[in-house]
Design a protein around this motif. Sequence first.
Motif, PDB file in Angstrom:
ATOM      1  N   LEU A 189      -6.090  -3.581  14.583  1.00  0.00           N
ATOM      2  CA  LEU A 189      -6.384  -2.562  15.595  1.00  0.00           C
ATOM      3  C   LEU A 189      -6.552  -3.167  16.979  1.00  0.00           C
ATOM      4  CD1 LEU A 189      -8.879  -0.235  13.682  1.00  0.00           C
ATOM      5  CD2 LEU A 189      -6.445   0.077  14.055  1.00  0.00           C
ATOM      6  N   ARG A 213      12.780   3.701   7.979  1.00  0.00           N
ATOM      7  CA  ARG A 213      11.519   3.756   8.729  1.00  0.00           C
ATOM      8  C   ARG A 213      11.430   5.007   9.584  1.00  0.00           C
ATOM      9  NH1 ARG A 213       8.795  -1.630  10.850  1.00  0.00           N
ATOM     10  NH2 ARG A 213       8.290  -2.501   8.828  1.00  0.00           N
ATOM     11  N   ALA A 264     -13.366   4.060  12.205  1.00  0.00           N
ATOM     12  CA  ALA A 264     -12.201   4.508  11.434  1.00  0.00           C
ATOM     13  C   ALA A 264     -12.673   5.604  10.504  1.00  0.00           C
ATOM     14  CB  ALA A 264     -11.586   3.361  10.649  1.00  0.00           C
ATOM     15  N   SER A 265     -12.619   6.811  11.013  1.00  0.00           N
ATOM     16  CA  SER A 265     -13.348   7.882  10.367  1.00  0.00           C
ATOM     17  C   SER A 265     -12.416   8.902   9.722  1.00  0.00           C
ATOM     18  CB  SER A 265     -14.215   8.554  11.424  1.00  0.00           C
ATOM     19  OG  SER A 265     -14.776   9.721  10.928  1.00  0.00           O
ATOM     20  N   GLY A 290      -4.704   4.087  -1.091  1.00  0.00           N
ATOM     21  CA  GLY A 290      -3.491   3.306  -1.344  1.00  0.00           C
ATOM     22  C   GLY A 290      -3.723   2.091  -2.237  1.00  0.00           C
ATOM     23  N   ALA A 308      -7.883  -6.055  11.067  1.00  0.00           N
ATOM     24  CA  ALA A 308      -7.258  -4.810  10.607  1.00  0.00           C
ATOM     25  C   ALA A 308      -6.092  -4.398  11.510  1.00  0.00           C
ATOM     26  CB  ALA A 308      -8.301  -3.688  10.547  1.00  0.00           C
ATOM     27  N   HIS A 319       2.455  -4.564  10.102  1.00  0.00           N
ATOM     28  CA  HIS A 319       2.784  -3.532   9.125  1.00  0.00           C
ATOM     29  C   HIS A 319       2.449  -4.002   7.704  1.00  0.00           C
ATOM     30  CE1 HIS A 319       4.719   0.315   8.282  1.00  0.00           C
ATOM     31  NE2 HIS A 319       5.268  -0.263   7.228  1.00  0.00           N
ATOM     32  N   ARG A 359       4.042   3.799  14.360  1.00  0.00           N
ATOM     33  CA  ARG A 359       3.082   3.756  15.474  1.00  0.00           C
ATOM     34  C   ARG A 359       3.034   5.063  16.243  1.00  0.00           C
ATOM     35  NH1 ARG A 359      -0.507   0.806  14.404  1.00  0.00           N
ATOM     36  NH2 ARG A 359       0.181   1.750  12.500  1.00  0.00           N
ATOM     37  N   MET A 394       0.820  -1.199   0.000  1.00  0.00           N
ATOM     38  CA  MET A 394       0.000   0.000   0.000  1.00  0.00           C
ATOM     39  C   MET A 394       0.862   1.260   0.000  1.00  0.00           C
ATOM     40  SD  MET A 394      -3.325   0.170   2.262  1.00  0.00           S
ATOM     41  CE  MET A 394      -4.186   1.681   2.613  1.00  0.00           C
ATOM     42  N   THR A 395       1.896   1.272   0.811  1.00  0.00           N
ATOM     43  CA  THR A 395       2.776   2.436   0.754  1.00  0.00           C
ATOM     44  C   THR A 395       3.719   2.287  -0.417  1.00  0.00           C
ATOM     45  OG1 THR A 395       3.874   1.260   2.508  1.00  0.00           O
ATOM     46  CG2 THR A 395       3.115   3.466   3.009  1.00  0.00           C
ATOM     47  N   GLN A 396       4.057   3.419  -0.962  1.00  0.00           N
ATOM     48  CA  GLN A 396       5.093   3.383  -1.980  1.00  0.00           C
ATOM     49  C   GLN A 396       6.413   3.714  -1.289  1.00  0.00           C
ATOM     50  OE1 GLN A 396       2.380   5.834  -3.680  1.00  0.00           O
ATOM     51  NE2 GLN A 396       1.300   3.895  -3.754  1.00  0.00           N
ATOM     52  N   HIS A 397       7.095   2.675  -0.887  1.00  0.00           N
ATOM     53  CA  HIS A 397       8.377   2.896  -0.222  1.00  0.00           C
ATOM     54  C   HIS A 397       9.435   3.220  -1.258  1.00  0.00           C
ATOM     55  CE1 HIS A 397       7.967   2.289   3.996  1.00  0.00           C
ATOM     56  NE2 HIS A 397       7.126   1.295   3.784  1.00  0.00           N
ATOM     57  N   GLN A 403       5.861  11.370   8.199  1.00  0.00           N
ATOM     58  CA  GLN A 403       4.456  11.170   8.567  1.00  0.00           C
ATOM     59  C   GLN A 403       4.052  12.098   9.710  1.00  0.00           C
ATOM     60  OE1 GLN A 403       5.068   7.064   9.266  1.00  0.00           O
ATOM     61  NE2 GLN A 403       5.036   6.541   7.091  1.00  0.00           N
ATOM     62  N   ARG A 443      -8.353   5.354  12.171  1.00  0.00           N
ATOM     63  CA  ARG A 443      -8.066   5.431  10.745  1.00  0.00           C
ATOM     64  C   ARG A 443      -6.549   5.502  10.528  1.00  0.00           C
ATOM     65  NH1 ARG A 443     -10.372   4.889   5.897  1.00  0.00           N
ATOM     66  NH2 ARG A 443     -12.139   6.218   6.260  1.00  0.00           N
ATOM     67  N   PHE A 444      -5.881   6.326  11.320  1.00  0.00           N
ATOM     68  CA  PHE A 444      -4.428   6.446  11.187  1.00  0.00           C
ATOM     69  C   PHE A 444      -3.734   5.145  11.579  1.00  0.00           C
ATOM     70  CE2 PHE A 444      -4.999  11.223  12.144  1.00  0.00           C
ATOM     71  CZ  PHE A 444      -5.241  11.467  10.807  1.00  0.00           C
ATOM     72  N   ARG A 445      -4.235   4.526  12.660  1.00  0.00           N
ATOM     73  CA  ARG A 445      -3.595   3.299  13.135  1.00  0.00           C
ATOM     74  C   ARG A 445      -3.726   2.157  12.144  1.00  0.00           C
ATOM     75  NH1 ARG A 445      -4.262   0.278  17.873  1.00  0.00           N
ATOM     76  NH2 ARG A 445      -6.505   0.519  17.703  1.00  0.00           N
ATOM     77  N   ALA A 446      -4.766   2.212  11.306  1.00  0.00           N
ATOM     78  CA  ALA A 446      -4.963   1.148  10.325  1.00  0.00           C
ATOM     79  C   ALA A 446      -4.054   1.341   9.106  1.00  0.00           C
ATOM     80  CB  ALA A 446      -6.433   1.101   9.896  1.00  0.00           C
ATOM     81  N   LEU A 447      -3.377   2.482   9.041  1.00  0.00           N
ATOM     82  CA  LEU A 447      -2.475   2.740   7.904  1.00  0.00           C
ATOM     83  C   LEU A 447      -1.075   2.220   8.223  1.00  0.00           C
ATOM     84  CD1 LEU A 447      -3.422   6.454   7.102  1.00  0.00           C
ATOM     85  CD2 LEU A 447      -4.124   4.436   5.817  1.00  0.00           C
ATOM     86  N   PRO A 448      -0.343   1.847   7.188  1.00  0.00           N
ATOM     87  CA  PRO A 448       1.035   1.371   7.422  1.00  0.00           C
ATOM     88  C   PRO A 448       1.987   2.525   7.706  1.00  0.00           C
ATOM     89  CG  PRO A 448       0.530   1.305   5.088  1.00  0.00           C
ATOM     90  CD  PRO A 448      -0.711   1.784   5.770  1.00  0.00           C
ATOM     91  N   ILE A 449       1.785   3.186   8.851  1.00  0.00           N
ATOM     92  CA  ILE A 449       2.672   4.286   9.220  1.00  0.00           C
ATOM     93  C   ILE A 449       3.272   3.991  10.588  1.00  0.00           C
ATOM     94  CG2 ILE A 449       1.416   6.007   7.868  1.00  0.00           C
ATOM     95  CD1 ILE A 449       0.097   6.967  10.440  1.00  0.00           C
ATOM     96  N   LEU A 504       0.487  10.386   3.800  1.00  0.00           N
ATOM     97  CA  LEU A 504       0.941   9.449   4.830  1.00  0.00           C
ATOM     98  C   LEU A 504       1.435   8.148   4.216  1.00  0.00           C
ATOM     99  CD1 LEU A 504      -1.745   9.937   7.625  1.00  0.00           C
ATOM    100  CD2 LEU A 504       0.670  10.570   7.709  1.00  0.00           C
ATOM    101  N   LEU A 505       0.871   7.800   3.062  1.00  0.00           N
ATOM    102  CA  LEU A 505       1.280   6.562   2.415  1.00  0.00           C
ATOM    103  C   LEU A 505       2.512   6.757   1.549  1.00  0.00           C
ATOM    104  CD1 LEU A 505      -2.223   5.134   1.477  1.00  0.00           C
ATOM    105  CD2 LEU A 505      -0.715   4.440   3.344  1.00  0.00           C
ATOM    106  N   ARG A 554      -1.284  -4.023   7.191  1.00  0.00           N
ATOM    107  CA  ARG A 554      -1.823  -2.670   6.971  1.00  0.00           C
ATOM    108  C   ARG A 554      -1.569  -2.187   5.549  1.00  0.00           C
ATOM    109  NH1 ARG A 554       1.077  -1.473  12.206  1.00  0.00           N
ATOM    110  NH2 ARG A 554      -0.391  -2.259  13.749  1.00  0.00           N
ATOM    111  N   GLN A 555      -0.486  -2.692   4.954  1.00  0.00           N
ATOM    112  CA  GLN A 555      -0.205  -2.271   3.578  1.00  0.00           C
ATOM    113  C   GLN A 555      -1.204  -2.859   2.589  1.00  0.00           C
ATOM    114  OE1 GLN A 555       3.927  -3.207   2.905  1.00  0.00           O
ATOM    115  NE2 GLN A 555       4.592  -1.332   3.896  1.00  0.00           N
TER     116      GLN A 555
END
Lengths: 271, 316
Positions: free
Chosen positions: B53, A16, B86-87, B152, B51, B73, A114, A1-4, A23, A106-112, B104-105, B76-77
């Motif tokens: 969480l 990282r 998750a709003s 993403g 997910a 990690h 912690r 999902m992220t473009q590393h 981020q 929402r942020f925690r579910a992203l690959p960013i 962020l991505l 999540r990707q």
Amino acid sequence: MTQHRDRPGTDILTGRMMDGLQQTRTLAWRSLLQIRHNPWQLGDFSIQPILFLLLFLYVFGGAIAGSTGEYLRFILPGVIVMNMVFVTVYVGHGLNTDLTKGVFDRFRALPIARWAPLAGRIVADLVKQAWSILLLLAVGFLLGFRLGTSVTGLLAMAALVLTLALAVSWIMVLVGVIARDPEHVQLFGFTALFPVTFVSNVFVPVDTMPQWLQGVVNVNPVSNLADASRGLLVGGPVLEPTLWSLAWACAITAVFAPLSVWALNRRLMRG
Amino acid sequence: MSDAIQARGLVKAFGVTRALDGVDLDVRSGSILGLLGPNGAGKTTIVRILATLLRPDAGHATVGGYDVEKQPHQVRQLVGLTGQYASVDDKLTGRENLVLIARLLGQSRVEARLRANALLAEFGLTDAAGRAAKDYSGGMRRRLDLAASLVGRPSMLFLDEPTTGLDPRARLELWSLIRRLVSQGTTVLLTTQYLDEADNLADAIVVIDRGQVIAAGTPEQLKARVGARSLVVRAREASNIRALTEILLELTGTRPTIDGLRLTTPASDPALVPAVVRRLDQTGLTVDELMLRSASLDDVFLSITGRHVEPDDQAS
């Protein structure tokens, strides 16, 4: 999902870390962007401190210090410190809003990283703090305040106030995690922070107070910081209050940073 | 085909409440799994575990082959998440929310803006792009939530009650968006309280109650079990219930469920209604209501657990 993006010459850990900082910057930008859509927020950390300064200066100045000009030298560093304490409420308020509204998840579910969401929130509020200091100094100079020390002293004062802001932010993170809703964070802010800032030497010299109160005022970190700020801006003893302030910053951080992170993880795992 | 999501024996307790009590789940790659159950059944807890969480107390799960606990990690990707918890940030505009997530991505400013604009256009939000999300209608808000989870280009999408609280039109719009995503190869895990939603969208349905899987199968299999439709008869007086029960038992072969003056029975045979009307006419019984309706989640529940859905019996 992220473009590393590949970073030649850097190992994964450094990569990282760099991503995490990027981020954090993005999330801080987001917090500050909210102000653009809710300009009243700007009033809270711009107009309010100026009002405080003007009110105390012109209402009490003559009575406390004999003249407003003399009182300005005393109260400007004090108001800067007091305002710093109040502005930290935004850390708790913003964090609690994110937690209760689901933005945090929402942020925690992203690959960013912690730590990026929390760090972003704190960095954004340090920017607000810096802005408040700048504004109060500018208004102070317009009202006739003159630097008794040097530009170095001024910068050191700003750095010291921001250091304490960072430390106090950790208390507010804990409040933001524990509070049921953002309104409760604000309620706490007013009920707990008003006595702490007023029972200090921010507005009046400590020797006018009853003996028993002087003891409390003298150990209050707000007093130490106000003394240090006066020393760095106007002149006078600097080393002792500065060391006390830094000691307080270390102590508050040592207690509240781990406690806040623990409470945050607990709240997240519960929900 | 391979399993995109696999869960075995998931257990999660909140205090004394056992939210999940040994849940197994398999979602085939490129399919839609509907997780069906009443409020508080444990649907949201499953999604939150998958997910990353929440951590399960026992059991384990993989998403796209990655362990949700050991490789969060990577999980999540792969996953886009949409749910009430998750709003988006309602103080920011629609566009800012999407740009924020793209940044962020790791997308550049230009990439992020292009991606945001493309999604806004795709979800019919271009005109509202500059307005704060808090001023959006319910349907627009859900579309923005969905768009945010797609920034993403995730290969898996978790949708937690995506249409709860939406009006019928907004619901249909969202359904067609979800179908379009799956036609592009996205795997979807969908939770819902509505049988018709699961029926319309899902390739497979798992019915969950009190933290346990109580039924699983294709929509057709489940409906066959319940009877696609139910016949509802409302007696005029309580003294008529016995006679009505006898009639329905004789015509359908199953004992109707009785709820006050209302009798409900599965109606798989289209000839049942006229048959009931004839018998009522012969016996001279009058009823207050006689209707045929589509099977609901409540009917599925009733047939499997023998009890009605209890609304909000615990927090989800």
